[in-house]
Design a protein around this motif. Structure first.
Motif, mmCIF file in Angstrom:
data_model
loop_
_atom_site.group_PDB
_atom_site.id
_atom_site.type_symbol
_atom_site.label_atom_id
_atom_site.label_comp_id
_atom_site.label_asym_id
_atom_site.label_seq_id
_atom_site.Cartn_x
_atom_site.Cartn_y
_atom_site.Cartn_z
ATOM 1 N N LYS A 81 0.812 -1.208 0.000
ATOM 2 C CA LYS A 81 0.000 0.000 0.000
ATOM 3 C C LYS A 81 0.848 1.261 0.000
ATOM 4 N N TYR A 82 2.022 1.217 0.696
ATOM 5 C CA TYR A 82 2.854 2.405 0.868
ATOM 6 C C TYR A 82 4.172 2.348 0.083
ATOM 7 N N ARG A 83 4.272 1.420 -0.867
ATOM 8 C CA ARG A 83 5.525 1.213 -1.582
ATOM 9 C C ARG A 83 5.996 2.483 -2.280
ATOM 10 N N HIS A 84 5.104 3.148 -2.986
ATOM 11 C CA HIS A 84 5.508 4.342 -3.738
ATOM 12 C C HIS A 84 5.915 5.473 -2.803
ATOM 13 N N LYS A 85 5.227 5.584 -1.661
ATOM 14 C CA LYS A 85 5.586 6.635 -0.707
ATOM 15 C C LYS A 85 6.944 6.371 -0.076
ATOM 16 N N ILE A 86 7.235 5.067 0.138
ATOM 17 C CA ILE A 86 8.544 4.708 0.704
ATOM 18 C C ILE A 86 9.657 5.071 -0.276
ATOM 19 N N GLN A 87 9.437 4.740 -1.529
ATOM 20 C CA GLN A 87 10.443 5.054 -2.542
ATOM 21 C C GLN A 87 10.638 6.562 -2.663
ATOM 22 N N GLU A 88 9.538 7.308 -2.659
ATOM 23 C CA GLU A 88 9.627 8.762 -2.774
ATOM 24 C C GLU A 88 10.351 9.362 -1.578
ATOM 25 N N LEU A 89 10.097 8.810 -0.384
ATOM 26 C CA LEU A 89 10.770 9.311 0.809
ATOM 27 C C LEU A 89 12.268 9.102 0.728
ATOM 28 N N ARG A 90 12.684 7.938 0.222
ATOM 29 C CA ARG A 90 14.115 7.662 0.136
ATOM 30 C C ARG A 90 14.805 8.569 -0.878
ATOM 31 N N ARG A 91 14.101 8.875 -1.982
ATOM 32 C CA ARG A 91 14.700 9.716 -3.000
ATOM 33 C C ARG A 91 14.740 11.181 -2.572
ATOM 34 N N SER A 92 13.636 11.665 -1.944
ATOM 35 C CA SER A 92 13.560 13.091 -1.622
ATOM 36 C C SER A 92 14.219 13.437 -0.289
ATOM 37 N N SER A 93 14.171 12.516 0.690
ATOM 38 C CA SER A 93 14.735 12.799 2.020
ATOM 39 C C SER A 93 15.484 11.579 2.534
ATOM 40 N N PRO A 94 16.653 11.335 1.954
ATOM 41 C CA PRO A 94 17.407 10.138 2.361
ATOM 42 C C PRO A 94 17.773 10.142 3.841
ATOM 43 N N ASP A 95 18.016 11.320 4.423
ATOM 44 C CA ASP A 95 18.378 11.395 5.848
ATOM 45 C C ASP A 95 17.212 10.946 6.734
ATOM 46 N N VAL A 96 16.029 11.408 6.379
ATOM 47 C CA VAL A 96 14.851 11.011 7.141
ATOM 48 C C VAL A 96 14.620 9.509 7.023
ATOM 49 N N PHE A 97 14.794 9.009 5.813
ATOM 50 C CA PHE A 97 14.608 7.583 5.583
ATOM 51 C C PHE A 97 15.570 6.765 6.436
#
Length: 318
Positions: free
Chosen positions: A65-81
Motif C-alpha cells: 500500500k505504501y511502496r511508492h511513498k517509501i520510494q519517494e521518501l528515500r529519494r527526496s529525504s534520504p536522511d529522514v529515511f
C-alpha cells in the motif's frame, strides 16, 4: 481491633487489589509487530537502492500500500529515511518487556485494578484536613457488600502501613462515647514524659476530637493550634455496626505511640463502665473548681496505658 483497641504502625500491608488480565495481550506476537516503516525490507528489493537489499521491508503487510511513498521518501529525504530505519532497528532489538506495547499494557493494568482506598487519602503534612469525610478515604460503595469483619481487616491492613493511629470501634461503644461527648465536649489528658507528665486538652468538634497541649492554650488561648486530630466516621455504624477512626498529627510535637496513648485515653474516660472514672470528665466540664489534675494521672497509672512510654518507671510493678 474489633473491640476498638487502637493500633500503631506494623507490618506493611496494602489495600486488597485484583488484576484485570490485560497481560494476556503480551502473548500475542501480532500485538507486538512494529507498524509502518518499522519493519525491515526484504533482501533483493532493487528499487530501494544499494545498501538496503538485506532488509525485508516487503514482509510488512502494509508495504504494498505504501511502496511508492517509501520510494519517494528515500529519494527526496534520504536522511529522514535512514533515521527511520535506524529507529526501527532499535525497536526490534528491545526485549518484549521493554516494548511500548508492554509498557502500555502494564500502565492500563495498574489503572484498571480496583482498590478500596483512594490515592489522595494520605495524611497531610503541613496541616489538618478540614471537614474530612470517609468518602475521601474509602470507596464506601465498594465495601458495603463486605461484612463488618472484612471491613475491619481492610481498614487495619491499610493503615498498618501508615505512620498514624487508627481503630475500628463497635457501634455501641461509640454510642456511649458520643452521648457523653455531647454533654462533656472537653477533657484534660495526661501524656507520660521522662520528666513527668504533659497535659493535653481534648475538644470535640462534631465527630472530630482535637488535641493541643495545655501550655499552648495557656499561652495562645483560643488560637492554640491542634497537634492531633482523631477523625471518627459513623457512616457504616447502623448498617455494619462499626465506626472507623483514623488520625492526623503534627509530627513536630507528637510521635505515633504518644498519639496512640492519648487516643486510648478517650476510651478509658468516655467509654468506661466505672462511674468514678467518667465522673472526672463531668467534673472537668461542669465543676472545674473541684477538678484535680492528679486524679487523671492516678487513673492513667491504674489503667497502665502509659507504661510503654515510661518503661523505666514500671519495671518494679511488672
Amino acid at each position: 481491633e474489633a473491640g476498638g483497641a487502637l493500633r500503631g504502625p506494623g507490618v506493611m500491608a496494602g489495600p486488597l487489589l485484583q488484576g484485570c488480565g490485560l497481560a494476556a495481550a503480551l502473548r500475542s506476537r501480532a500485538a507486538l509487530r512494529p507498524l509502518g516503516l518499522l519493519v525491515p525490507p526484504s533482501r533483493g528489493v532493487a528499487d530501494l537502492g544499494p545498501g538496503h537489499g538485506d532488509v525485508a521491508l516487503e514482509e510488512n503487510p502494509f508495504y504494498g500500500k505504501y511502496r511508492h511513498k517509501i520510494q519517494e521518501l528515500r529519494r527526496s529525504s534520504p536522511d529522514v529515511f535512514e533515521s527511520r530505519m535506524e529507529k526501527r532497528t532499535e525497536v526490534k532489538k528491545q526485549p518484549v518487556g521493554y516494548s511500548n506495547q508492554g509498557e502500555f499494557i502494564r500502565c492500563m493494568e495498574e489503572k484498571a485494578r480496583p482498590t478500596f482506598f483512594y490515592l489522595g487519602s494520605k495524611t497531610s503534612k503541613g496541616g489538618f484536613t478540614k471537614d474530612k469525610t470517609l468518602d475521601s478515604i474509602l470507596n464506601v460503595e465498594m465495601v458495603k457488600e463486605k461484612s463488618a469483619e472484612e471491613i475491619k481487616q481492610i481498614w487495619n491492613q491499610y493503615f498498618s502501613a501508615k505512620d498514624t493511629v487508627y481503630a475500628v470501634i463497635p457501634a455501641e461503644k461509640f454510642d456511649l462515647i458520643w452521648k457523653r461527648a455531647q454533654k462533656c465536649p472537653s477533657f484534660l489528658y495526661a501524656l507520660p514524659r521522662k520528666e513527668g507528665y504533659e497535659f493535653f486538652v481534648g475538644q470535640w468538634s462534631g465527630t472530630e476530637l482535637h488535641f493541643t497541649s495545655l501550655i499552648n492554650i495557656q499561652t495562645q488561648g483560643e488560637t492554640a493550634p491542634s497537634q492531633l486530630v482523631l477523625y471518627h466516621f459513623p457512616d457504616l455504624q447502623k448498617e455494619k455496626g462499626i465506626v472507623l477512626m483514623t488520625a492526623e498529627m503534627d509530627s513536630k510535637f507528637l510521635v505515633v505511640h504518644e498519639a496512640q496513648c492519648l487516643a486510648n485515653q478517650v476510651q478509658l474516660f468516655y467509654a468506661t463502665d466505672r462511674s468514678e472514672t467518667y465522673e472526672l470528665v463531668e467534673t472537668f466540664n461542669h465543676r472545674s473548681s473541684e477538678f484535680k489534675y492528679m486524679s487523671v494521672i492516678a487513673e492513667l497509672e491504674q489503667s497502665g496505658l502509659g507504661r510503654e512510654l515510661r518503661p523505666g518507671q514500671v519495671s518494679d510493678k511488672s
